[in-house]
Scaffold this motif. Structure first.
Motif, PDB file in Angstrom:
ATOM      1  N   LYS A  73      44.739  26.412  36.052  1.00 25.46           N
ATOM      2  CA  LYS A  73      43.986  25.197  36.361  1.00 25.46           C
ATOM      3  C   LYS A  73      44.877  23.970  36.295  1.00 25.46           C
ATOM      4  O   LYS A  73      44.738  23.049  37.099  1.00 25.46           O
TER       5      LYS A  73
ATOM      6  N   LEU B  10      46.861  23.778  39.526  1.00 28.05           N
ATOM      7  CA  LEU B  10      46.006  23.320  40.622  1.00 28.05           C
ATOM      8  C   LEU B  10      45.721  21.826  40.504  1.00 28.05           C
ATOM      9  O   LEU B  10      45.732  21.100  41.507  1.00 28.05           O
ATOM     10  N   ALA B  11      45.504  21.351  39.286  1.00 31.66           N
ATOM     11  CA  ALA B  11      45.252  19.918  39.072  1.00 31.66           C
ATOM     12  C   ALA B  11      46.487  19.102  39.438  1.00 31.66           C
ATOM     13  O   ALA B  11      46.377  18.042  40.074  1.00 31.66           O
TER      14      ALA B  11
ATOM     15  N   ARG C  40      48.958  15.713  45.919  1.00 37.28           N
ATOM     16  CA  ARG C  40      48.369  15.513  47.248  1.00 37.28           C
ATOM     17  C   ARG C  40      47.726  14.130  47.345  1.00 37.28           C
ATOM     18  O   ARG C  40      47.914  13.403  48.320  1.00 37.28           O
ATOM     19  N   ARG C  41      46.979  13.752  46.294  1.00 36.46           N
ATOM     20  CA  ARG C  41      46.319  12.443  46.275  1.00 36.46           C
ATOM     21  C   ARG C  41      47.345  11.313  46.285  1.00 36.46           C
ATOM     22  O   ARG C  41      47.237  10.365  47.051  1.00 36.46           O
TER      23      ARG C  41
ATOM     24  N   MET D 193      48.799  19.952  41.593  1.00 39.12           N
ATOM     25  CA  MET D 193      48.940  20.000  43.046  1.00 39.12           C
ATOM     26  C   MET D 193      47.988  19.007  43.712  1.00 39.12           C
ATOM     27  O   MET D 193      48.361  18.315  44.656  1.00 39.12           O
ATOM     28  N   GLU D 194      46.774  18.932  43.203  1.00 39.22           N
ATOM     29  CA  GLU D 194      45.796  17.997  43.758  1.00 39.22           C
ATOM     30  C   GLU D 194      46.232  16.559  43.501  1.00 39.22           C
ATOM     31  O   GLU D 194      46.104  15.696  44.374  1.00 39.22           O
ATOM     32  N   GLU D 195      46.762  16.286  42.311  1.00 45.29           N
ATOM     33  CA  GLU D 195      47.251  14.939  42.000  1.00 45.29           C
ATOM     34  C   GLU D 195      48.402  14.560  42.931  1.00 45.29           C
ATOM     35  O   GLU D 195      48.448  13.443  43.455  1.00 45.29           O
TER      36      GLU D 195
END
Length: 90
Positions: A57, A60-61, A67-68, A63-65
């Motif tokens: 997790k 994934l967090a 991306r953002r 990676m999302e950060e």
């Protein structure tokens, strides 16, 4: 040994990158595919595992950060390492 032609469809970029790699290894595409097929026969299946990667997790967090942040115009961007170093030293 008799040979038989095989026609396959491959993504253009994948084909280009694989051709470069195989050339560096002294192989052409046909030889590389033959090696792959022979390994499949030796393993009685694919010669590697095929699985969906299971990321933590926290990964994934992150990676999302990333991306953002990459889409946020208010976050400074640097085109050279020198610019980044200069910003870090300020």
């Amino acid at each position: 040994m008799a040979t038989s032609p095989v026609q396959i469809r491959i993504d253009e970029t994948v084909k280009k990158n694989a051709t470069v790699l195989f050339n560096e290894l002294g192989l052409d595409m046909s030889s590389a595919v033959n090696i792959f097929l022979r390994q499949c026969l030796l393993h009685d299946g694919l010669p590697f595992s095929v699985e969906k990667p299971a990321y933590k997790k926290s990964t994934l967090a992150a990676m999302e950060e990333a991306r953002r942040i990459s889409r946020d115009d208010s976050v400074p961007a640097y085109t050279t390492m020198e610019d980044l170093k200069r910003a870090l030293e300020e």
